[in-house]
Design a protein around this motif. Structure first.
Motif, PDB file in Angstrom:
ATOM      1  N   THR A 119      34.648  54.658  36.960  1.00 59.15           N
ATOM      2  CA  THR A 119      33.609  53.656  36.719  1.00 59.15           C
ATOM      3  C   THR A 119      33.586  52.567  37.776  1.00 59.15           C
ATOM      4  O   THR A 119      32.723  51.712  37.745  1.00 59.15           O
ATOM      5  N   GLY A 120      34.513  52.592  38.704  1.00 61.01           N
ATOM      6  CA  GLY A 120      34.535  51.596  39.767  1.00 61.01           C
ATOM      7  C   GLY A 120      33.610  51.921  40.913  1.00 61.01           C
ATOM      8  O   GLY A 120      33.456  51.135  41.842  1.00 61.01           O
ATOM      9  N   SER A 121      32.949  53.064  40.868  1.00 61.37           N
ATOM     10  CA  SER A 121      32.115  53.491  41.996  1.00 61.37           C
ATOM     11  C   SER A 121      30.839  52.682  42.147  1.00 61.37           C
ATOM     12  O   SER A 121      30.249  52.664  43.212  1.00 61.37           O
ATOM     13  N   TRP A 122      30.400  51.985  41.123  1.00 65.20           N
ATOM     14  CA  TRP A 122      29.165  51.205  41.203  1.00 65.20           C
ATOM     15  C   TRP A 122      29.420  49.717  41.395  1.00 65.20           C
ATOM     16  O   TRP A 122      28.522  48.902  41.345  1.00 65.20           O
ATOM     17  N   ARG A 123      30.657  49.359  41.684  1.00 68.83           N
ATOM     18  CA  ARG A 123      31.043  47.961  41.869  1.00 68.83           C
ATOM     19  C   ARG A 123      30.422  47.401  43.150  1.00 68.83           C
ATOM     20  O   ARG A 123      30.391  48.052  44.185  1.00 68.83           O
ATOM     21  N   LEU A 124      29.911  46.162  43.097  1.00 67.18           N
ATOM     22  CA  LEU A 124      29.343  45.499  44.264  1.00 67.18           C
ATOM     23  C   LEU A 124      30.342  44.559  44.936  1.00 67.18           C
ATOM     24  O   LEU A 124      30.298  44.364  46.143  1.00 67.18           O
ATOM     25  N   GLU A 125      31.223  43.961  44.137  1.00 71.30           N
ATOM     26  CA  GLU A 125      32.263  43.079  44.663  1.00 71.30           C
ATOM     27  C   GLU A 125      33.607  43.507  44.093  1.00 71.30           C
ATOM     28  O   GLU A 125      33.670  44.067  43.005  1.00 71.30           O
ATOM     29  N   ARG A 126      34.642  43.231  44.846  1.00 66.86           N
ATOM     30  CA  ARG A 126      35.983  43.569  44.369  1.00 66.86           C
ATOM     31  C   ARG A 126      36.902  42.366  44.534  1.00 66.86           C
ATOM     32  O   ARG A 126      36.683  41.518  45.403  1.00 66.86           O
ATOM     33  N   PRO A 127      37.916  42.264  43.690  1.00 70.02           N
ATOM     34  CA  PRO A 127      38.844  41.139  43.804  1.00 70.02           C
ATOM     35  C   PRO A 127      39.810  41.320  44.969  1.00 70.02           C
ATOM     36  O   PRO A 127      40.283  42.423  45.243  1.00 70.02           O
ATOM     37  N   LYS A 128      40.053  40.231  45.667  1.00 70.02           N
ATOM     38  CA  LYS A 128      41.050  40.213  46.741  1.00 70.02           C
ATOM     39  C   LYS A 128      42.062  39.129  46.385  1.00 70.02           C
ATOM     40  O   LYS A 128      41.689  38.002  46.061  1.00 70.02           O
ATOM     41  N   VAL A 129      43.341  39.477  46.449  1.00 71.38           N
ATOM     42  CA  VAL A 129      44.404  38.581  45.990  1.00 71.38           C
ATOM     43  C   VAL A 129      45.125  37.972  47.188  1.00 71.38           C
ATOM     44  O   VAL A 129      45.513  38.674  48.124  1.00 71.38           O
ATOM     45  N   ASP A 130      45.323  36.663  47.154  1.00 75.04           N
ATOM     46  CA  ASP A 130      46.160  35.961  48.113  1.00 75.04           C
ATOM     47  C   ASP A 130      47.562  35.916  47.505  1.00 75.04           C
ATOM     48  O   ASP A 130      47.863  35.082  46.648  1.00 75.04           O
ATOM     49  N   PHE A 131      48.419  36.832  47.941  1.00 75.08           N
ATOM     50  CA  PHE A 131      49.744  36.976  47.331  1.00 75.08           C
ATOM     51  C   PHE A 131      50.650  35.781  47.615  1.00 75.08           C
ATOM     52  O   PHE A 131      51.592  35.527  46.880  1.00 75.08           O
ATOM     53  N   GLU A 132      50.382  35.045  48.691  1.00 76.40           N
ATOM     54  CA  GLU A 132      51.177  33.865  49.020  1.00 76.40           C
ATOM     55  C   GLU A 132      50.988  32.770  47.962  1.00 76.40           C
ATOM     56  O   GLU A 132      51.923  32.056  47.621  1.00 76.40           O
ATOM     57  N   ALA A 133      49.762  32.634  47.450  1.00 80.81           N
ATOM     58  CA  ALA A 133      49.454  31.572  46.489  1.00 80.81           C
ATOM     59  C   ALA A 133      49.711  31.986  45.041  1.00 80.81           C
ATOM     60  O   ALA A 133      49.796  31.127  44.162  1.00 80.81           O
ATOM     61  N   CYS A 134      49.857  33.269  44.799  1.00 82.12           N
ATOM     62  CA  CYS A 134      50.006  33.771  43.426  1.00 82.12           C
ATOM     63  C   CYS A 134      51.353  33.341  42.836  1.00 82.12           C
ATOM     64  O   CYS A 134      52.399  33.475  43.480  1.00 82.12           O
ATOM     65  N   VAL A 135      51.317  32.831  41.619  1.00 85.14           N
ATOM     66  CA  VAL A 135      52.540  32.420  40.921  1.00 85.14           C
ATOM     67  C   VAL A 135      52.950  33.424  39.842  1.00 85.14           C
ATOM     68  O   VAL A 135      53.860  33.153  39.067  1.00 85.14           O
ATOM     69  N   LYS A 136      52.265  34.556  39.786  1.00 84.79           N
ATOM     70  CA  LYS A 136      52.596  35.657  38.867  1.00 84.79           C
ATOM     71  C   LYS A 136      52.549  35.230  37.410  1.00 84.79           C
ATOM     72  O   LYS A 136      53.396  35.588  36.605  1.00 84.79           O
ATOM     73  N   CYS A 137      51.528  34.451  37.057  1.00 84.18           N
ATOM     74  CA  CYS A 137      51.436  33.934  35.688  1.00 84.18           C
ATOM     75  C   CYS A 137      50.900  34.980  34.704  1.00 84.18           C
ATOM     76  O   CYS A 137      51.146  34.892  33.511  1.00 84.18           O
ATOM     77  N   GLY A 138      50.133  35.964  35.188  1.00 90.34           N
ATOM     78  CA  GLY A 138      49.614  37.014  34.313  1.00 90.34           C
ATOM     79  C   GLY A 138      48.295  36.688  33.641  1.00 90.34           C
ATOM     80  O   GLY A 138      47.840  37.437  32.784  1.00 90.34           O
ATOM     81  N   THR A 139      47.669  35.583  34.014  1.00 90.04           N
ATOM     82  CA  THR A 139      46.392  35.216  33.397  1.00 90.04           C
ATOM     83  C   THR A 139      45.312  36.236  33.726  1.00 90.04           C
ATOM     84  O   THR A 139      44.511  36.590  32.866  1.00 90.04           O
ATOM     85  N   GLU A 159      45.686  39.400  34.319  1.00 90.38           N
ATOM     86  CA  GLU A 159      45.975  40.597  33.521  1.00 90.38           C
ATOM     87  C   GLU A 159      45.521  40.410  32.076  1.00 90.38           C
ATOM     88  O   GLU A 159      44.960  41.315  31.463  1.00 90.38           O
ATOM     89  N   LYS A 160      45.729  39.224  31.558  1.00 92.49           N
ATOM     90  CA  LYS A 160      45.380  38.927  30.165  1.00 92.49           C
ATOM     91  C   LYS A 160      43.873  38.967  29.925  1.00 92.49           C
ATOM     92  O   LYS A 160      43.411  39.464  28.911  1.00 92.49           O
ATOM     93  N   TYR A 161      43.096  38.427  30.876  1.00 90.82           N
ATOM     94  CA  TYR A 161      41.652  38.311  30.674  1.00 90.82           C
ATOM     95  C   TYR A 161      40.835  39.477  31.205  1.00 90.82           C
ATOM     96  O   TYR A 161      39.627  39.518  30.994  1.00 90.82           O
ATOM     97  N   CYS A 162      41.439  40.422  31.898  1.00 87.25           N
ATOM     98  CA  CYS A 162      40.692  41.556  32.454  1.00 87.25           C
ATOM     99  C   CYS A 162      40.122  42.406  31.319  1.00 87.25           C
ATOM    100  O   CYS A 162      40.875  42.976  30.525  1.00 87.25           O
ATOM    101  N   CYS A 170      33.740  42.492  37.894  1.00 87.59           N
ATOM    102  CA  CYS A 170      33.079  41.463  37.078  1.00 87.59           C
ATOM    103  C   CYS A 170      33.446  40.049  37.505  1.00 87.59           C
ATOM    104  O   CYS A 170      32.680  39.119  37.292  1.00 87.59           O
ATOM    105  N   GLY A 171      34.630  39.855  38.100  1.00 93.39           N
ATOM    106  CA  GLY A 171      35.034  38.556  38.590  1.00 93.39           C
ATOM    107  C   GLY A 171      35.698  37.663  37.566  1.00 93.39           C
ATOM    108  O   GLY A 171      35.975  36.495  37.848  1.00 93.39           O
ATOM    109  N   ILE A 172      35.960  38.164  36.391  1.00 95.42           N
ATOM    110  CA  ILE A 172      36.608  37.349  35.366  1.00 95.42           C
ATOM    111  C   ILE A 172      38.016  36.956  35.809  1.00 95.42           C
ATOM    112  O   ILE A 172      38.440  35.818  35.604  1.00 95.42           O
TER     113      ILE A 172
END
Length: 101
Positions: A30-50, A52-55, A80-82
């Protein structure tokens, strides 16, 4: 209202089932019709899991032992960008699907 319900139940067809009925629900890519995708800045990530929780598609995994701590299954990510909206550190951004990086 009761008259409508009686009319509908009287007109319903009866069907016979001859043997066990098995339904297999397999998710398609179902990802084949996606227009935008999330890109993660791993340096800034604090691994809080938010994220993951809201996806809503449940395609994000936070692995706290790795440097690239967020894994996203892009086969099923809808774009979706959530996750980007809910991230408290704003380390997830949405980029166009066809962009590099």
């Amino acid at each position: 209202m009761q008259k409508q319900q009686e009319t509908l139940t009287n007109k319903s067809k009866k069907c016979s089932v001859y043997g066990p009925v098995a339904n297999v629900y397999a998710a398609a890519n179902t990802g084949s019709w996606r227009l935008e995708r999330p890109k993660v800045d791993f340096e800034a990530c604090v691994k809080c899991g938010t994220c993951e929780k809201y996806c809503p598609a449940n395609v994000i995994d936070v692995i706290k032992d790795k440097v690239e701590c967020i894994e996203i299954d892009f086969n099923y990510c809808k774009g979706c960008g959530i996750c980007a909206n809910e991230c408290p550190k704003k380390c997830i951004s949405m980029v166009p699907e066809r962009s590099e990086g």
